[in-house]
Enzyme design. Structure first.
Site, mmCIF file in Angstrom:
data_model
loop_
_atom_site.group_PDB
_atom_site.id
_atom_site.type_symbol
_atom_site.label_atom_id
_atom_site.label_comp_id
_atom_site.label_asym_id
_atom_site.label_seq_id
_atom_site.Cartn_x
_atom_site.Cartn_y
_atom_site.Cartn_z
ATOM 1 N N ASP A 31 0.842 -1.196 0.000
ATOM 2 C CA ASP A 31 0.000 0.000 0.000
ATOM 3 C C ASP A 31 0.875 1.242 0.000
ATOM 4 O OD1 ASP A 31 -2.310 -1.509 -0.045
ATOM 5 O OD2 ASP A 31 -2.480 -1.579 2.134
ATOM 6 N N LYS B 198 0.015 -8.026 -2.321
ATOM 7 C CA LYS B 198 -1.244 -7.405 -2.764
ATOM 8 C C LYS B 198 -0.943 -6.032 -3.348
ATOM 9 C CE LYS B 198 -4.286 -5.314 0.033
ATOM 10 N NZ LYS B 198 -4.706 -4.031 -0.621
ATOM 11 N N LYS C 69 -11.296 -4.408 -6.451
ATOM 12 C CA LYS C 69 -12.635 -4.130 -5.912
ATOM 13 C C LYS C 69 -13.587 -3.689 -7.022
ATOM 14 C CE LYS C 69 -11.009 -2.839 -1.271
ATOM 15 N NZ LYS C 69 -9.543 -2.955 -1.451
ATOM 16 N N PRO D 248 -21.356 -5.491 -15.932
ATOM 17 C CA PRO D 248 -20.698 -6.784 -16.148
ATOM 18 C C PRO D 248 -19.667 -6.800 -17.269
ATOM 19 C CG PRO D 248 -23.018 -7.133 -15.686
ATOM 20 C CD PRO D 248 -22.824 -5.649 -15.805
ATOM 21 N N THR E 251 -13.288 -3.880 5.913
ATOM 22 C CA THR E 251 -13.001 -4.040 7.333
ATOM 23 C C THR E 251 -13.199 -2.770 8.154
ATOM 24 O OG1 THR E 251 -10.666 -3.666 6.843
ATOM 25 C CG2 THR E 251 -11.399 -5.951 6.983
ATOM 26 N N GLY F 108 -0.549 -5.329 6.311
ATOM 27 C CA GLY F 108 -0.089 -4.109 5.680
ATOM 28 C C GLY F 108 0.940 -3.378 6.493
#
Length: 230
Positions: free
Chosen positions: A12, A34, A63, A68, A119, A210
């Site tokens: 990140d 990630k 995300k 579609p 989260t 992270g």
């Protein structure tokens, strides 16, 4: 020690140089990273290809929440880069999740994960957008929807890992961001965080860590602490 393949370090960062420096410091101790929208926008897709070329797995945390057709195109792009995982918003419904799953079939190594409830969200946050259930209830509802759409797994907080494993069974992936070192500040994940040990014990297949690692004075030592539970 927890299997390193299941411990994902979140890059990140807003700068490619910072991300590459962290990868260099961790060396062979970390095989799975990630990359989210911030770093992907700053560094471009070449970083994904570079990490994959070095033998790392890349969790591309996009995300996706679009029509579609657009979701399918983005999933194909992720697969072409060599990503191992890509995320789509379960709140987008069956249509976009099914489109993502169909697109991923072209890439046998790519797994589609449905993001349930981020989260940082609480019950009051859900109420603000017209969802009158608890985070646990919403996570389970979306997880069932994701399973029906054929997703390979879900993303949820460590606190829901046990509930999800009981509902989804042994096979689907359960990836848990919001993982912290014991006693550490959970930061933006504060609403629903937990330790790696607790997440794995509850049934998580992977954990994402992270700042506890990436901003540590000694990232390698911090990663070892995550795995050992200390």
């Amino acid at each position: 020690m927890i299997n390193d393949d299941r411990t994902i370090v979140a890059l990140d960062f807003a700068d490619r140089g910072d991300a590459e420096a962290l990868v260099a410091r961790l060396g062979g101790a970390c095989g799975h990273y990630k990359i989210g929208l911030e770093l992907l926008t700053a560094a471009g897709p070449g970083l994904v290809e570079e990490l994959v070329g070095r033998g790392h797995e890349v969790f591309l945390d996009l995300k996706l929440f679009e029509i579609p057709h657009s979701v399918a195109g983005a999933v194909r792009a992720a697969g072409a880069l060599g990503a191992s995982m890509v995320t789509v918003h379960a709140m987008g419904g069956t249509g976009i999740m099914s489109a993502a799953v169909d697109a991923a079939r072209e890439f046998p190594g790519l797994r589609v994960l449905a993001l349930t409830v981020v989260t940082s969200m609480t019950g009051s946050d859900l109420a603000d957008i017209g969802i009158g259930v608890t985070p646990d209830e919403q996570v389970l509802r979306l997880a069932r929807l994701a399973a029906g759409a054929g997703c390979d797994g879900v993303v949820a907080s460590p606190r829901e890992a046990g509930l999800l494993r009981g509902v989804l069974g042994p096979r689907p992936l359960i990836v848990t961001p919001g993982v912290t070192l014991p006693g550490a500040d959970a930061g933006e994940h504060a609403a629903r965080s937990g330790t790696a040990q607790a997440a794995f014990a509850a049934g998580a297949s992977h954990v994402v860590v992270g700042r506890g690692v990436t901003r540590a004075a000694d990232p390698l030592a911090a990663l070892r602490r995550v795995r050992s539970g200390g």
